[in-house]
Design an enzyme around this catalytic site. Structure first.
Site, PDB file in Angstrom:
ATOM      1  N   LYS A 139       0.819  -1.208   0.000  1.00  0.00           N
ATOM      2  CA  LYS A 139       0.000   0.000   0.000  1.00  0.00           C
ATOM      3  C   LYS A 139       0.858   1.265   0.000  1.00  0.00           C
ATOM      4  CE  LYS A 139      -0.264   1.245   4.832  1.00  0.00           C
ATOM      5  NZ  LYS A 139      -1.066   1.869   5.865  1.00  0.00           N
ATOM      6  N   TYR A 151      11.737   2.052  -0.694  1.00  0.00           N
ATOM      7  CA  TYR A 151      10.691   1.025  -0.696  1.00  0.00           C
ATOM      8  C   TYR A 151       9.469   1.505  -1.469  1.00  0.00           C
ATOM      9  CZ  TYR A 151       7.514  -2.507   1.304  1.00  0.00           C
ATOM     10  OH  TYR A 151       6.614  -3.534   1.486  1.00  0.00           O
ATOM     11  N   LYS A 155       8.075  -0.360  -4.831  1.00  0.00           N
ATOM     12  CA  LYS A 155       6.743  -0.960  -4.949  1.00  0.00           C
ATOM     13  C   LYS A 155       5.899  -0.232  -5.996  1.00  0.00           C
ATOM     14  CE  LYS A 155       7.363  -4.256  -2.028  1.00  0.00           C
ATOM     15  NZ  LYS A 155       7.455  -5.651  -2.517  1.00  0.00           N
TER      16      LYS A 155
END
Length: 239
Positions: A139, A151, A155
């Site tokens: 998320k 990160y 993602k």
């Protein structure tokens, strides 16, 4: 529901613990043969001995030369082919905007580069088996978190690659999807909580913000979705 996964070979990165462990267990329960690739060989072997099926290949995923060899080893263990790739391994490493650019690059290597490398090395396998890829996102790519630029970028990049590969491989019948967990209680999450002044209070506060049931998602719930997406029952879902 029969997911028709019996005998399918499934390469799972970071499959020795957390969400990866749950994914391995769920595939094994459907009769698939998991192949764990990662840097925790003792934990991987213990898990595979417990469930009674599967293989382990020891590999530091940021070592691209070793990773190519690990793919060959996994293919041999699987009897000559890999049907399914699960890009699960990753770490919310806290490389924020104040980190050195080299640290940012290292975060991308830990979280984004090896999924590309694995998909690249397994292209012939996946095309020949009309297999599939399931990426595990976060998320954080959608919401941000603060203090974790590497990160978040990784993602976000994985989301983009999911859509790109789905289009790129559609003509070959290879499906590509991404599961995006929010709050899942894993060993890494527990380790993070334990470092805080009030772990129990922080956990309760987070749970209060989760609309459905005010609880963390269980790793097994993520795993079952991954397995469904990898199965022929989800045969027209991609991207």
């Amino acid at each position: 529901m029969n997911l028709h996964l019996e005998g399918k070979s499934v390469l799972v990165t970071g499959g020795a613990k957390g969400i990866g462990e749950a994914i391995v267990r769920s595939f094994a329960a459907e009769g698939a043969v998991p192949i764990i690739v990662g840097r925790n060989p003792d934990e991987a072997r213990a898990l595979l001995d417990e469930i009674g099926i599967g293989h382990s290949v020891h590999c530091e995923l940021t070592d691209l030369d070793r990773l190519e060899g690990a793919v060959r080893e996994a293919r041999e263990l699987a009897g000559g082919r890999i049907d399914i790739l699960i890009n699960n391994a990753g770490v919310n490493d806290g490389v924020g905007l104040d980190a050195a650019p080299g640290d940012f690059v290292a975060s991308l290597e830990r979280n984004l580069i090896h999924p590309f490398a694995l998909a690249h090395h397994l292209l012939d396998d996946l095309r020949s088996t009309r297999g599939c890829i399931v990426n595990i996102g976060s998320k954080v790519a959608e919401t941000g978190q603060g203090g974790t630029s590497g990160y978040a970028a990784s993602k976000g990049g994985l989301n983009a690659l999911t859509r790109e590969w789905a289009l790129d491989l559609a003509r070959d019948g290879v499906r590509v999807n991404c599961v995006v967990p929010a709050e899942v209680m894993t060993p890494l999450y527990e380790k993070w909580l334990a470092k805080l002044p009030d772990p129990a209070g922080t956990k309760a506060k987070i749970e209060s913000t989760i609309p459905l049931g005010h609880r963390f998602t269980e790793a097994a719930e993520i795993a079952d979705l991954v397995v469904f997406l990898a199965s022929s029952r989800s045969g027209h879902t991609t991207g």
